[in-house]
Design a protein around this motif. Structure first.
Motif: not given
Length: 387
Positions: A272-279
């Motif tokens: 599972l890969i997770a990332h915030a668009e506001n990183d």
């Protein structure tokens, strides 16, 4: 006159800034400074941390065991084992010796092996919030380690060394009764590079863990250099790219690669890969690249012509047909779910490896607090069957 003076001062500051920037870039080519810039292990936050008293940092009384884990190359790694909140609350009273509860807690509740990012220590507030989210919302035990050279751990950090530390922590859980297939590995930022390499190593050894979660990952340190922006505003490498060969020289000097993209073909566990668009630290496009790498073997290829300008009409028709077939296959393979006011989930089933691959893109969470977003924690729990 005043305008000329201001122009002169502006030029002066630009020259100073340019000199400092160039000095920084040159320092990054020297392994010693490169290591300190990457790991920031000398930044020991909180200062003078008392790891024997995790209660000072927000954890419940006698719920956490301060550990020392020995590595095969004789380094000593500091770690915390946090009892599952469900297990802890089910006890008749606050335990006097929480170490006695490690094995029974592992036998009755899930476990998460957590690898943190660069700088700071396992007592850092943002990391404690991760342990609390995993142990309370998911009811999981958590083993959090400080790599060699960090906090109270011995040694000096290196890519090989950090992966050795990760394997030692994994083996410690197995030695205390947890089956490999029951261990969920979660890495954040730098920890995703460690988790990816550990996942590939486990697969080579014929070991399959429950899964690997990559929070705010990067595809490789090379690509971080290409995309990293200081303070979220100033590109690190792009200004020097105008000098022929300069960017290549900087990247060729990188000794700590953490190339998760190259590790992808060797990882066989669910991911599972997770990332915030506001990183602002690591662009969320790194996660798109990694997800695409897992998906690529399941899509038909498209011919890449050496000289596209010399192609005939019928040759272009063939390529367009291949592209259409590829897009249709992607739509068939990947299931997309949009979650209002939260983000998007893309996922597919990899039948060849009997595993799922999931990409979660959240609207918020930034870099340091992505893993405490309740919606994301719930998705992790659902996808790996521990909620």
């Amino acid at each position: 006159m005043a305008g000329s003076f201001l122009f002169f001062r502006a030029q002066k500051y630009l020259v100073i800034f340019g000199g400092l920037y160039l000095a920084l870039i040159l320092l990054l080519t020297i392994p010693y400074f490169q290591s300190h810039a990457l790991y920031l292990n000398a930044v020991k936050i909180p200062l003078f941390a008392d790891f024997n008293t995790p209660e000072k940092y927000g954890l419940a009384p006698n719920r956490t065991v301060n550990l020392k884990i020995q590595t095969p190359d004789n380094e000593t790694i500091g770690a915390w084992f946090i009892l599952s909140d469900k297990y802890y609350k089910a006890l008749p009273s606050i335990p006097t010796n929480p170490a006695e509860h490690i094995t029974p807690a592992l036998s009755s509740h899930p476990v998460i092996l957590f690898f943190h990012g660069n700088a700071a220590t396992r007592a850092f507030s943002a990391r404690v919030q991760h342990y609390q989210a995993f142990s309370t919302r998911l009811g999981a035990n958590v083993l959090a380690v400080d790599y060699r050279g960090f906090a109270d751990s011995s040694g000096t950090p290196s890519e090989k060394g950090l992966v050795t530390d990760a394997q030692a922590a994994f083996d410690w859980l197995v030695a205390h009764g947890k089956k490999p297939e029951e261990i969920l590995v979660i890495g954040h930022s730098l920890g995703t590079g460690v988790s990816g390499q550990l996942g590939a190593k486990l697969a080579r050894d014929g070991v399959k863990c429950k899964g690997i979660v990559l929070l705010s990952p990067f595809s490789s340190i090379h690509e971080v250099l290409e995309t990293y922006q200081m303070f979220g505003l100033i590109p690190l490498i792009k200004p020097i790219a105008v000098i022929p060969g300069a960017a290549h020289l900087i990247k060729s000097a990188v000794v700590h690669r953490f190339d998760t993209l190259q590790a992808v073909p060797n990882i066989t566990a669910s991911v599972l890969i997770a990332h915030a668009e506001n990183d602002w630290d690591i662009p969320h496009t790194h996660s798109d690249v990694l997800f695409q790498a897992f998906l690529e073997p399941h899509l038909p290829p498209v011919d890449t012509p050496e000289n596209p300008f010399g192609l005939k009409t019928e040759e272009w028709d063939v390529i367009r047909a291949q592209q259409t077939l590829r897009l249709n296959k992607r739509d068939e393979t990947v299931k997309t779910t949009n979650i209002d006011r939260f983000g998007r989930v893309d996922e597919f089933w990899d039948a060849g490896n009997d595993r799922q691959v999931v990409l979660v893109k959240t609207l918020a969470g930034g870099h340091d607090y992505l893993g405490v977003q309740e919606g994301l924690v719930d998705i992790i729990g659902q996808k790996f069957g521990i909620l």
